[in-house]
Scaffold this motif. Structure first.
Motif, PDB file in Angstrom:
ATOM      1  N   GLU A 405     -14.865 -22.547  -7.600  1.00 40.27           N
ATOM      2  CA  GLU A 405     -14.628 -23.884  -7.054  1.00 40.27           C
ATOM      3  C   GLU A 405     -15.915 -24.502  -6.545  1.00 40.27           C
ATOM      4  O   GLU A 405     -16.161 -25.701  -6.729  1.00 40.27           O
ATOM      5  CB  GLU A 405     -13.589 -23.809  -5.940  1.00 40.27           C
ATOM      6  N   ILE A 406     -16.753 -23.686  -5.958  1.00 40.39           N
ATOM      7  CA  ILE A 406     -18.047 -24.209  -5.525  1.00 40.39           C
ATOM      8  C   ILE A 406     -18.843 -24.693  -6.730  1.00 40.39           C
ATOM      9  O   ILE A 406     -19.411 -25.791  -6.727  1.00 40.39           O
ATOM     10  CB  ILE A 406     -18.852 -23.127  -4.775  1.00 40.39           C
ATOM     11  N   ASP A 408     -17.739 -25.592  -9.566  1.00 41.59           N
ATOM     12  CA  ASP A 408     -17.093 -26.763 -10.123  1.00 41.59           C
ATOM     13  C   ASP A 408     -17.485 -28.022  -9.361  1.00 41.59           C
ATOM     14  O   ASP A 408     -17.880 -29.029  -9.943  1.00 41.59           O
ATOM     15  CB  ASP A 408     -15.580 -26.541 -10.052  1.00 41.59           C
ATOM     16  N   GLU A 409     -17.365 -27.929  -8.070  1.00 39.16           N
ATOM     17  CA  GLU A 409     -17.694 -29.074  -7.233  1.00 39.16           C
ATOM     18  C   GLU A 409     -19.137 -29.506  -7.466  1.00 39.16           C
ATOM     19  O   GLU A 409     -19.459 -30.686  -7.522  1.00 39.16           O
ATOM     20  CB  GLU A 409     -17.486 -28.679  -5.770  1.00 39.16           C
ATOM     21  N   TRP A 410     -19.973 -28.525  -7.618  1.00 41.32           N
ATOM     22  CA  TRP A 410     -21.381 -28.848  -7.761  1.00 41.32           C
ATOM     23  C   TRP A 410     -21.680 -29.495  -9.098  1.00 41.32           C
ATOM     24  O   TRP A 410     -22.362 -30.519  -9.158  1.00 41.32           O
ATOM     25  CB  TRP A 410     -22.209 -27.574  -7.602  1.00 41.32           C
ATOM     26  N   HIS A 413     -19.508 -33.002  -9.289  1.00 46.77           N
ATOM     27  CA  HIS A 413     -19.773 -34.068  -8.347  1.00 46.77           C
ATOM     28  C   HIS A 413     -21.167 -34.029  -7.773  1.00 46.77           C
ATOM     29  O   HIS A 413     -21.519 -34.884  -6.981  1.00 46.77           O
ATOM     30  CB  HIS A 413     -18.765 -33.997  -7.195  1.00 46.77           C
ATOM     31  N   HIS A 415     -22.327 -32.101  -5.621  1.00 45.84           N
ATOM     32  CA  HIS A 415     -22.333 -31.840  -4.199  1.00 45.84           C
ATOM     33  C   HIS A 415     -22.053 -30.366  -3.960  1.00 45.84           C
ATOM     34  O   HIS A 415     -20.991 -29.866  -4.295  1.00 45.84           O
ATOM     35  CB  HIS A 415     -21.232 -32.709  -3.546  1.00 45.84           C
ATOM     36  N   PHE A 417     -20.950 -27.767  -1.826  1.00 45.30           N
ATOM     37  CA  PHE A 417     -20.246 -27.626  -0.562  1.00 45.30           C
ATOM     38  C   PHE A 417     -20.023 -26.152  -0.284  1.00 45.30           C
ATOM     39  O   PHE A 417     -19.175 -25.513  -0.879  1.00 45.30           O
ATOM     40  CB  PHE A 417     -18.888 -28.352  -0.677  1.00 45.30           C
ATOM     41  N   ASP A 418     -20.774 -25.647   0.622  1.00 46.71           N
ATOM     42  CA  ASP A 418     -20.715 -24.202   0.827  1.00 46.71           C
ATOM     43  C   ASP A 418     -20.948 -23.896   2.294  1.00 46.71           C
ATOM     44  O   ASP A 418     -22.025 -23.461   2.680  1.00 46.71           O
ATOM     45  CB  ASP A 418     -21.790 -23.553  -0.052  1.00 46.71           C
ATOM     46  N   ASP A 517     -11.074 -38.776 -12.166  1.00 47.01           N
ATOM     47  CA  ASP A 517     -11.331 -37.541 -11.433  1.00 47.01           C
ATOM     48  C   ASP A 517     -10.051 -36.863 -10.981  1.00 47.01           C
ATOM     49  O   ASP A 517      -9.971 -35.651 -10.875  1.00 47.01           O
ATOM     50  CB  ASP A 517     -12.213 -37.865 -10.223  1.00 47.01           C
ATOM     51  N   SER A 522      -9.785 -28.721 -12.626  1.00 49.61           N
ATOM     52  CA  SER A 522     -10.940 -28.022 -12.077  1.00 49.61           C
ATOM     53  C   SER A 522     -11.322 -26.867 -12.989  1.00 49.61           C
ATOM     54  O   SER A 522     -10.566 -26.437 -13.844  1.00 49.61           O
ATOM     55  CB  SER A 522     -10.619 -27.505 -10.691  1.00 49.61           C
TER      56      SER A 522
END
Lengths: 933, 73
Positions: A405-406, A408-410, A413, A415, A417-418, A517, A522
């Motif tokens: 998930e990290i 993926d987010e990165w 997007h 970003h 987030f960790d 989005d 994901s």
């Protein structure tokens, strides 16, 4: 039946009447089914009653003694409590579901029909221990429970329960007796007797996590078996070995349970504040460590199913429908116990052995690596460990979820987030996006090598990915091995996304993108879906998959037949080998037809991960998604840079001004400087130079005139001897806006500048030679011609001198021109074309930067600016210097020089020329300058 | 309460006596202890026919055991 025996008949009738009307122990009412069944039993068992003599014995009714003596109390005053155990009774544990049991009447345990002799006291206990239909809730309930429910075997000097004296049931005593007889030093020890059912129940409680036991004792998270616990039908050593075997599993369960509690914050033991930080993984203020939480969640799921199994077994033990023995229970639990063992091993390696002060990064990656290695290890064992592999795989998929998930987010997007800092790439918070070092310093990649156990911070291994990996390639990099093949792409995608996001802020947002989005799946979902579809049955797959499978099947069968042929050919008659090969290939075929995965949101325990497929699974299910995303977003970035930020135009501009491709513009600029130098005027003034530059550039490229500027640097005095080095004070600089300056950095500009200076020097030499005029000597020759004859003798040498000067000049010109041409056309132009091609094909920003650097390095090399060939450059510089001196002399006029200076110049030139020719010939022969023919 | 228990106990004891008499009349060969066990089994709901078959089997088996024990002597 009666056979006309009247007396018997009469007795019979009376007795049955009486029986039917009298109560039975556990049944309410009279003349119930039970009564009749008892009677029918007796009838079945009857064995020719007419042949026996029967006289009814008079029965005396016992009258109630008046004093209402409480026999049970009296009998239990002494130590010998002869009540038997009543295990079939309410639970001691905290299960609320079992409370109803306590309301039911109790019955005595039946250990089966005993035809062997039992101690005589049993007769008495029979009558005394006829149970009572009580309900719990009496004021002296506890006392009553103690008396009637279970013999408190955990109390010291617990009462002995009666048991048969059959050999099998009495083995303990027999063995004791034997030891006593054989070993003179043997002393029978104080023992606590328990029944096998009690042992079974304690085992079940132990495995479900209850902490207080009688048989099993806890010391500092080690579970041990209490000594002196015995059952009557096994020797104490035997029982002990079995129990210790169980204790190991109990310990594993406890350790895992404690870990689960710690991570979820349900710790039952109060931690002292100082110690808490080192033990607890989660404090109130710390962000949650998601990887561990995911792992715990997976463990929890497993334990829930395990405890369900235990509860089922316990219910069976209670209901007593069939005999339950300890070995049967263990047999039934053995797959679970094996799985617990696997879990415990993984847990110990992955979590427990990590020293407490390690950062979350290392912890997370170590855990994931451990799981990964364990899966591979068990995978390679084959079918035997299929359960273990399935379990580990489900554990792994769950644990890897936060990581994915990290990621993926990165990469979607931009970003990262960790909060718990568990991802291997950390965002360097000090560097904002606009900073010029953004591309390099924002992310740090952690790598830990297991052998040395140091932490190395590799600054942005992505762009220096070759550099970083080489630095630590001699050690074993153990970072998150499952991501290693796609690590570069992830990093590139993430950074590009972040850059894009910041670039996009300045431009209009594409609203279409943001609305999509919500429907976007994901990475984790995609991964699961791929795994799902890989393992599901082929009937659900579309037709193209089926045909693909058929093709695979056919190819596999072909392989199989080929292999079979080979085996036959080589006279290898090894049936086992043949079978294994067949199995190998045909299994692959059957693999697609195996079990369905079910709803993947709920059931992640995919049971059909068979051998050789784990890595394959990863490769097919995870990496393609990441790669797709990488290509997409890096392509996006490139497009944006090229289109919106005119990256290519800037590169072109650099070449125009630094590499003098804009010949006419720069000509204006440098000729003005050269003129000034020739007139020996001071030209080293920044204002003058800048104005000159602006004028020159402004004519053709007005937009660049604002960006170019000239700086002056003080020159090393030792270098001032040679006039050619005078130009080295110049520094041209071109202001490149962000984000293009990621590609065209200040180091690049320095290299550009060096090449620029070299070119300038060559141009200077050329210019000064070009502007020499033969006409300068015309006057001299005319003067000479007009002179009287006595000076004719001097004419010759003068003519000779002039001639020699002209020759020298021509030679020098040839040299300079060829050098100039060579550099401008062969090197700069052709390299420039190559570079442009590569830029077109560049897929991501890192590649582009690399290409650019390589281009600059090539130019630098080929312009002989490298350290190693500096002597060649020096030689060339000498020649250029010579040129300048020569042209100075020429301009100074005829009489300014002497013959010797001409000689010297010629000699110098010849020397340099020879030197260069030999050097370069050697080099060409060696092949180090393939472009220099 | 205790007296009630005792009365109950007595009643049950009487029932058992009666039953013993009946079983003696029928020449079943059951002693008091076995009888009480059988009663309890029947209360639990065991089929009496099956139970009687089992008892007969067990008797036969024990007989053969005793015979084989006595023979080697």
């Amino acid at each position: 039946m009666v056979h006309s025996d009247l007396s018997k008949a009469g007795s019979w009738r009376r007795l049955t009447e009486e029986f039917l009307s009298s109560p039975l122990p556990n049944t309410h009412g009279t003349k119930t089914d039970t009564h009749y069944s008892v009677l029918s039993l007796l009838l079945f068992l009857s064995d020719s009653p007419s042949n026996t003599n029967f006289t009814e014995r008079p029965r005396v009714k016992d009258t109630e003694p008046e004093d209402k003596f409480d026999w049970s109390k009296y009998l239990m005053e002494g130590e010998e409590i002869e009540t038997g155990p009543f295990p079939d009774t309410p639970e001691w544990s905290e299960d609320e579901s079992e409370e109803e049991d306590s309301q039911q009447p109790i019955s005595r345990e039946d250990s089966g029909i005993q035809l062997d002799r039992t101690p005589q006291e049993d007769q008495d206990t029979n009558s005394k221990t006829v149970p009572v239909a009580w309900t719990v809730g009496e004021p002296d309930a506890r006392a009553w429970l103690e008396q009637h429910v279970v013999t408190p075997y955990w109390v010291g000097h617990a009462p002995r329960f009666p048991h048969s004296l059959h050999l099998h049931s009495n083995l303990l005593n027999v063995w004791d007796q034997h030891l006593y007889n054989t070993d003179p030093l043997y002393l029978p020890e104080e023992k606590a007797f328990v029944t096998e059912t009690q042992v079974i129940r304690e085992t079940l409680w132990l495995l479900s996590g209850v902490k207080k036991h009688f048989i099993f004792q806890h010391h500092d998270s080690k579970v041990s078996v209490r000594s002196n616990v015995v059952v009557t039908h096994l020797t104490s050593n035997c029982l002990r070995s079995v129990l210790e075997h169980i204790a190991v599993y109990g310990q594993a369960v406890f350790r895992l349970q404690r870990f689960i509690d710690e991570v979820t914050g349900h710790s039952s033991e109060p931690f002292p504040p100082g110690v808490g930080s080192s033990h607890s993984y989660r404090k109130g203020s710390e962000p949650p460590f998601r990887t561990y939480q995911a792992f715990v969640w997976a463990l929890n799921k497993y334990f829930t199913s395990f405890k369900q199994e235990l509860t089922t077994i316990e219910r069976e033990v209670i209901s007593n429908d069939e005999t339950v023995t300890l070995s049967a229970v263990l047999e039934r639990l053995s797959p679970h116990l094996a799985q617990i063992k696997v879990l415990h091993k993984v847990f110990c390696t992955g979590v427990a052995e990590v020293p407490p002060a390690t950062p979350n990064v290392v912890r997370a990656s170590h855990l994931l690596n451990t799981l990964y290695k364990a899966i591979i290890e068990y995978d390679s064992v084959g079918d035997a460990s299929e359960q273990a592999v399935a379990l580990l795989f489900s554990l792994w998929t769950e644990t890897v979820r936060p990581y994915l998930e990290i990621v993926d987010e990165w990469i979607v997007h931009g970003h990262l987030f960790d909060p718990a800092k568990e991802f291997i790439i950390q965002r360097n918070k000090d560097v904002p996006v606009n900073h010029k070092d953004f591309w390099y310093a924002t992310y740090t990649l952690y790598s830990v090598s297991e052998m040395v156990d140091n932490e190395e911070k590799l600054n942005d291994a992505a762009s220096g990915s070759s550099g970083g990996d080489q630095g630590s390639s001699n050690r074993q990099l153990t970072m998150v091995s499952f991501l290693k093949p796609v690590l570069k792409q992830i990093i590139m995608a993430g950074k590009s996304m972040q850059l894009l996001k910041n670039l996009d802020c300045r431009e209009a947002e594409d609203s279409g993108r943001s609305s999509r989005d919500a429907e976007r799946k994901s990475l984790y979902t995609l991964f699961l879906e791929s795994v799902q579809s890989r393992l599901s049955s082929p009937e659900e797959s579309p037709t193209d998959k089926v045909t693909e499978e058929q093709a695979t099947t056919r190819s596999l069968i072909k392989m199989q037949s080929i292999v079979a042929q080979h085996l036959e050919m080589e006279d290898v008659h090894d049936p086992l080998l043949a079978i294994n090969f067949a199995r190998l290939y045909l299994e692959q075929r059957d693999f697609h037809e195996r079990f369905s995965g079910g709803d993947f949101m709920v059931d992640r325990s995919s049971q059909s991960v068979t051998c050789q497929t784990f890595e394959l699974t990863l490769r097919c299910c995870l990496y393609p998604h990441i790669e797709r995303r990488y290509i997409e977003c890096c392509g996006n970035l490139m497009r944006t840079l090229k289109k919106d930020y005119r990256l290519l135009e800037y590169l072109q501009a650099m070449r125009k001004y630094f590499l003098l491709e804009a010949g006419d513009t720069m000509y204006d600029f440098y000729t003005a400087i050269f003129d000034k130098v020739q007139e020996k005027e001071s030209w080293q003034q920044p204002s003058f130079l800048n104005v000159l530059l602006q004028e020159a550039v402004g004519q053709r490229y007005p937009e660049d005139s604002g960006r170019l500027s000239v700086f002056l640097e003080p020159l090393d005095p030792s270098r001032k001897k040679h006039p050619v080095n005078n130009l080295e004070v110049l520094t041209l600089s071109y202001k490149v806006p962000w984000p293009v300056d990621i590609v065209i950095s200040s180091e690049c500009q320095k290299i550009y500048n060096q090449v620029f200076l070299l070119l300038l020097q060559i141009k200077w030499a050329k210019y000064s030679l070009d502007t020499l005029r033969f006409g300068d000597f015309a006057e001299v020759t005319r003067k000479l011609e007009g002179s009287p004859a006595e000076e004719v003798k001097l004419k010759q040498p003068i003519n000779q001198q002039i001639h020699r000067m002209c020759l020298l000049r021509v030679k020098l010109m040839h040299f300079v021109n060829s050098l100039h041409n060579y550099i401008m056309t062969r090197i700069l132009h052709s390299t420039g074309l190559e570079f442009q091609n590569q830029v077109q094909e560049a897929k991501d920003l890192d590649q582009l930067i690399k290409i650019h650097y390589r281009y600059l390095a090539t130019i630098h090399d080929r312009c002989l600016l490298r350290e190693k060939v500096s002597f060649v450059k020096e030689a060339i510089m000498k020649v250029l210097n010579l040129v300048l001196i020569f042209s100075d002399r020429w301009r100074a006029g005829f009489g300014a020089w002497k013959i010797e200076s001409i000689d010297k110049m010629e000699l110098d030139f010849k020397n340099c020329h020879m030197f260069l020719v030999t050097i370069l010939n050697k080099a060409v022969r060696r092949g180090s300058f393939p472009h220099r023919e | 309460m205790a007296s009630a228990t005792n009365t109950n106990l007595n009643a049950v004891r009487e029932t058992m006596d009666v039953l013993l008499e009946i079983s003696r009349l029928l020449n079943t060969g059951l002693d008091m202890e076995s009888l009480s066990i059988c009663v309890r089994l029947c209360e639990q709901g065991i089929n009496p026919e099956a139970l009687s078959a089992v008892i007969k089997e067990l008797r036969k088996a024990s007989e053969t055991l005793k015979v084989s024990e006595n023979c080697p002597n």
